[in-house]
Design an enzyme around this catalytic site. Structure first.
Site, short mmCIF file in Angstrom:
data_model
loop_
_atom_site.label_atom_id
_atom_site.label_comp_id
_atom_site.label_asym_id
_atom_site.label_seq_id
_atom_site.Cartn_x
_atom_site.Cartn_y
_atom_site.Cartn_z
N CYS A 1 -9.58 9.62 6.25
CA CYS A 1 -10.30 9.05 4.66
C CYS A 1 -11.05 8.30 4.31
CB CYS A 1 -8.11 8.55 4.30
SG CYS A 1 -8.60 8.10 2.99
N CYS B 1 -10.03 5.47 1.75
CA CYS B 1 -9.86 4.24 3.22
C CYS B 1 -10.77 3.98 3.63
CB CYS B 1 -9.14 5.29 4.15
SG CYS B 1 -7.12 5.90 3.68
#
Length: 112
Positions: A37, A40
Site C-alpha cells: 500500500c 501506508c
C-alpha cells in the site's frame, strides 16, 4: 499475531498479545497497514516523527493486515491505512487514510 512495533518498551522485555497492548492505560495508536500500500508507506515517516514528538505519552504499533487477518476483521478494517486509537481497550478514534503529524499529536494529547 505478528505486528511491527515502532516503539513499545515493554514488548522488548516480555511478549504481549494485541489485546494486552490495546488495554494499556496510556493511548495506543494502531496503524493497520499493508506492505503493498502506497499511502501506508507514506505513514511510516509520519508515525516515526510523531513518536519523536510525543515520547512516552502513547505507544504506536503497526499491524500488517495480510499477516493479521483476524485483527483486521475484528476491527472491520476494510481499507488501509486505517488508524485506530485505543485506551484501556476502548476505541477512542479511527480514520482511514493518511493523517498528519499535527492532527495525530493533538488527538493523543486530547486522550492522554
Amino acid at each position: 499475531m505478528v505486528f511491527a512495533v515502532i516503539e513499545i518498551e515493554i514488548i522488548k522485555f516480555r511478549p504481549m498479545t494485541f489485546q494486552q497492548i490495546i488495554h494499556s492505560d496510556k493511548p495506543v495508536l494502531v496503524d493497520f497497514h499493508a506492505t503493498w500500500c502506497g499511502p501506508c508507506k507514506a505513514m511510516a515517516p509520519i508515525l516515526a516523527d510523531l513518536k519523536q514528538q510525543i515520547g512516552d505519552q502513547a505507544s504506536i504499533i503497526k499491524v500488517d493486515v495480510d499477516k493479521n487477518t483476524q485483527a483486521a476483521a475484528a476491527y472491520q478494517v476494510s481499507s488501509v491505512p486505517t488508524l485506530i486509537l485505543f485506551k484501556a481497550g476502548k476505541v477512542l478514534w479511527r480514520q482511514s487514510g493518511v493523517a498528519s503529524v499535527g492532527s495525530l499529536k493533538e488527538l493523543i494529547q486530547k486522550y492522554g
